[in-house]
Design an enzyme around this catalytic site. Sequence first.
Site, PDB file in Angstrom:
ATOM      1  N   ASP A  77      33.578  26.188 -94.059  1.00  0.00           N
ATOM      2  CA  ASP A  77      33.076  24.832 -93.856  1.00  0.00           C
ATOM      3  C   ASP A  77      34.107  23.870 -94.429  1.00  0.00           C
ATOM      4  O   ASP A  77      34.955  24.237 -95.239  1.00  0.00           O
ATOM      5  CB  ASP A  77      31.674  24.645 -94.420  1.00  0.00           C
ATOM      6  CG  ASP A  77      31.589  24.774 -95.923  1.00  0.00           C
ATOM      7  OD1 ASP A  77      32.641  24.763 -96.566  1.00  0.00           O
ATOM      8  OD2 ASP A  77      30.465  24.892 -96.441  1.00  0.00           O
ATOM      9  N   ASP A 108      23.707  30.050 -91.776  1.00  0.00           N
ATOM     10  CA  ASP A 108      24.185  30.417 -93.121  1.00  0.00           C
ATOM     11  C   ASP A 108      23.282  29.727 -94.122  1.00  0.00           C
ATOM     12  O   ASP A 108      22.690  28.693 -93.819  1.00  0.00           O
ATOM     13  CB  ASP A 108      25.630  29.961 -93.344  1.00  0.00           C
ATOM     14  CG  ASP A 108      25.687  28.474 -93.681  1.00  0.00           C
ATOM     15  OD1 ASP A 108      25.917  28.118 -94.854  1.00  0.00           O
ATOM     16  OD2 ASP A 108      25.471  27.639 -92.762  1.00  0.00           O
TER      17      ASP A 108
END
Length: 385
Positions: free
Chosen positions: A101, A280
């Site tokens: 990310d 996630d």
Amino acid sequence: MSQQQPISDMKFTLAQQDSKSKARAGVIKTDHGDIQTPIFMPVGTAGSVKAVHQRELDQDVKAQIILGNTYHLYLRPGLDVLEKAGGLHKFNGWEKPILTDSGGYQVFSLSGTRKIKEDGVMFKSHIDGSKHHFTPENVMDIQRTIGADIIMAFDECTPYPCEYGYARNSMEMTHRWLTRCINQFDATEGKYGYNQTLFPIVQGSVYKDLRKQSAEFIASTNQQGNAIGGLSVGEPAEMMYEMTELVTDILPQDKPRYLMGVGTPANILECIALGVDMFDCVMPTRNARNGMLFTSEGFINIRNEKWKEDFSAIDPAIGGYVSTFYSKAYLRHLTVSKEILAAQIASIHNLSFYLWLVGQAREHILAGDFAVWKDQMVKKVSTRL
């Protein structure tokens, strides 16, 4: 010298669409292996899924892809170390796909020590207070150096609640940043001889018109996959589902859809039914360290007295070494004794459960009975034992 593998684009193939929901089963092909969707991705913030060896991730948890975090890896161990190692795969020994990310969420959570401007974000390190600057361009370069297979666009994740005007301005800036991310990504190449893929992120808080606008803009950039951000930040679950459905109806069918930071087992099942492919969340490992276990029959607080003499396996239904080998009584003993092994067993078990759950979802999508199974399973996983 061994020849380098040829670089190939990430490919997503739909294997089955459920007839009674929007759930789908597919395969994402990357240079580090295939990912069968729907999939849950264990979070390895600083290059490590907390308390879990890579071998356990691979052989027990059956993880197919894990996450790294740009903000944390940039600060520690730093890009020099990662580049000398040959990227994060070589550094941590994980040979399957990795997603990073962009660090946006971490930077924006440092609300007292960062300044957001059109150019990017100035922030202070939580480690030593040193000042750093993230821009859409250098975040692409940083993620190229980390070496993830899937890298995320730099966006602003708005809080909840969030005023409409702020959410709109933030979304528009996220779109401008995305254009800069794509330009930089397209102008650069990976450093380690394999393909990397950029996913843009839909924002817009909980406002339907903004979510629609953002999803349409993200879809128009025609990247190889798309993400939905800014949810699971405190809004009611029904609102999260409403926004997710609105967005999945707009994002292209032939690209994987990743819902960031979600969530409970029930959240995941409901969002698979809305057409999400990738998830996630830190919940399985964080809750594990606090003694909360997810099982195929419901969730349990392993500290409770009722497990003191329960010598049955943690969860024989899901298979895997720790879930079938250790008893609830033994894990309770380790937990109340504050033994480090308790966090390891519980973390591996919870992750194994999450991967088992999405694996079961996939099987039921392929078998054509997902909708019925999902409704039964949501009730089970929401039950406190």
